[in-house]
Design a protein around this motif. Structure first.
Motif, PDB file in Angstrom:
ATOM      1  N   PRO A  37       0.793  -1.238   0.000  1.00 28.34           N
ATOM      2  CA  PRO A  37       0.000   0.000   0.000  1.00 28.34           C
ATOM      3  C   PRO A  37       0.819   1.277   0.000  1.00 28.34           C
ATOM      4  O   PRO A  37       0.273   2.351  -0.249  1.00 28.34           O
ATOM      5  N   ALA A  95      -0.669  -2.200  -7.372  1.00 28.81           N
ATOM      6  CA  ALA A  95      -2.102  -2.388  -7.601  1.00 28.81           C
ATOM      7  C   ALA A  95      -2.389  -2.568  -9.083  1.00 28.81           C
ATOM      8  O   ALA A  95      -3.205  -3.414  -9.478  1.00 28.81           O
ATOM      9  N   HIS A 150       1.804   3.523  -6.672  1.00 30.14           N
ATOM     10  CA  HIS A 150       0.718   2.534  -6.659  1.00 30.14           C
ATOM     11  C   HIS A 150       0.846   1.553  -7.814  1.00 30.14           C
ATOM     12  O   HIS A 150      -0.153   1.080  -8.372  1.00 30.14           O
TER      13      HIS A 150
END
Length: 373
Positions: free
Chosen positions: A286, A294, A291
């Motif tokens: 996270p 993801a 990012h």
């Protein structure tokens, strides 16, 4: 007689070094002399990396807005640039290939300034900051999960992420689902930054499983050095056979033997899972600055090869529920394994090597793009 020297530049983590290592093997087979330039963190890979020599240059991550920290980082990068320039003048490489991370910035800038052909490889679906800083300077960009189009579409080729020979060997092992009542091999790893969460989450979740399920488990888990003994102790108390270590030299073989993998979703991890073809539960890190994890995970999930769960949603109870379901649904895991394999690009090393040879010879990327279409 060597065809010439090719200099690979990579940050000192597995995510950057593994694809560089895969390319190095193939370039060496094609008759090139491969050198690696990196940082001091890469020592653990020195024994397996197929380079004539491994060089280090000064570098630093610009990760703070503090003026003093930024100044120090820039001075380190400037020092690295001067070191890299001298190294390139001595080696006279026919091409310099960067794999991301701030240690690639000095060599790539130096090479571009000296007129040496350059290529960037971006492993992730979102380009990292170091590669963004270099993208306008290089001759070509190879993408692992980069989407089509974008600012540099005219010089980008989607090659996939090269995987090491050990991964190609592991890909020949067929997936055999664990039937009800039979042993179930679970492999858990988190990369250099992301393993800490799993060190608590997995033992806690496994403690919540029914005895019949827990007794089937054998665990391989990567843990930080400071966590490893505690994690081992947890599994000993639970009576579960577990191999816990900060690093596994044979991780590809362990993934091939796994019935399920739980991991972060760095680009190399996702690429290796898909080439080998194993079902996974992916938990994107996270705190990744861009990012990127993801986005990487979404690519494999879209193919049906992985379930993606945000860390914030992964309580021990939720994780135990996911594990319990997986262990009781062998047919679903077999389908996921097959789906993951369809997403794998086992020929990424060849495509990237073709691109490197084309750029080194002063040609464009059209031929490589055509082979990839």
């Amino acid at each position: 007689m060597t065809k010439g020297i090719i200099l690979l530049a990579a940050g000192g983590t597995g995510g950057h070094l593994f694809p560089a290592e895969a390319l190095a093997h193939l370039l060496a087979e094609r008759g090139y002399s491969v050198h690696l330039v990196t940082d001091s963190r890469a020592e653990r890979y020195a024994g397996t990396f197929p380079a004539v020599a491994i060089h280090t240059v000064a570098s630093a991550t610009i990760g703070s807005k503090n003026p003093v920290s930024v100044t120090r980082a820039l001075l380190a990068l400037w020092k690295g640039f001067r070191q890299a320039k001298q190294l390139i003048r001595e080696l006279k490489p026919i091409a310099v290939i960067g794999f991301g991370g701030y240690p690639t910035v000095p060599p790539l800038l130096a090479a571009a300034g000296l007129g040496v052909p350059t290529v960037l490889h971006e492993q992730n679906a979102v380009m990292g900051r170091a590669n963004k800083a270099l993208a306008s300077r290089v001759k070509a960009i190879a993408g692992g999960f980069l989407p089509e189009g974008g600012t540099f579409a005219d010089k980008t080729v989607v090659t996939g992420n090269p995987v090491r020979p050990a991964v190609i060997a592991a890909a020949s092992v067929p997936y055999s689902a664990s039937q009800l009542g039979h042993p179930f091999r679970l492999v858990v790893f988190g990369g250099s930054q992301g393993a800490q969460f799993f060190s608590s989450a997995l033992p806690n979740a496994i403690s919540l499983l029914e005895d019949a399920l827990r007794n089937r488990l054998t665990v391989t888990q990567q843990a930080r050095p400071e966590d490893a003994e505690r994690v081992k102790g947890c599994y000993e108390k639970l009576g579960i056979p577990a191999d816990v270590s900060p690093f596994f030299n044979d991780m590809a073989a362990r993934i091939a033997a796994a019935h399920l993998v739980i991991s972060r979703s760095g680009a190399s991890t996702v690429s290796e899972l898909s080439v080998i073809g194993r079902p996974s539960i992916l938990v994107p890190y996270p705190y990744a600055l861009d990012h990127d994890q993801a986005a990487n995970a979404a690519a494999l999930a879209a193919a049906g090869g992985a379930s993606v769960i945000a860390q914030s949603e992964l309580s021990p109870e939720r994780l135990a529920e996911l594990l319990s379901s997986a262990m009781q649904e062998p047919d679903r895991l077999a389908q996921m394994a097959a789906a993951a394999k369809t997403a794998g690009k086992a020929d990424a090393s060849r495509l990237l090597a073709d691109l490197v040879e084309s750029i080194a010879a002063g040609k464009g990327i059209a031929q490589v793009k055509g082979a990839n279409s």
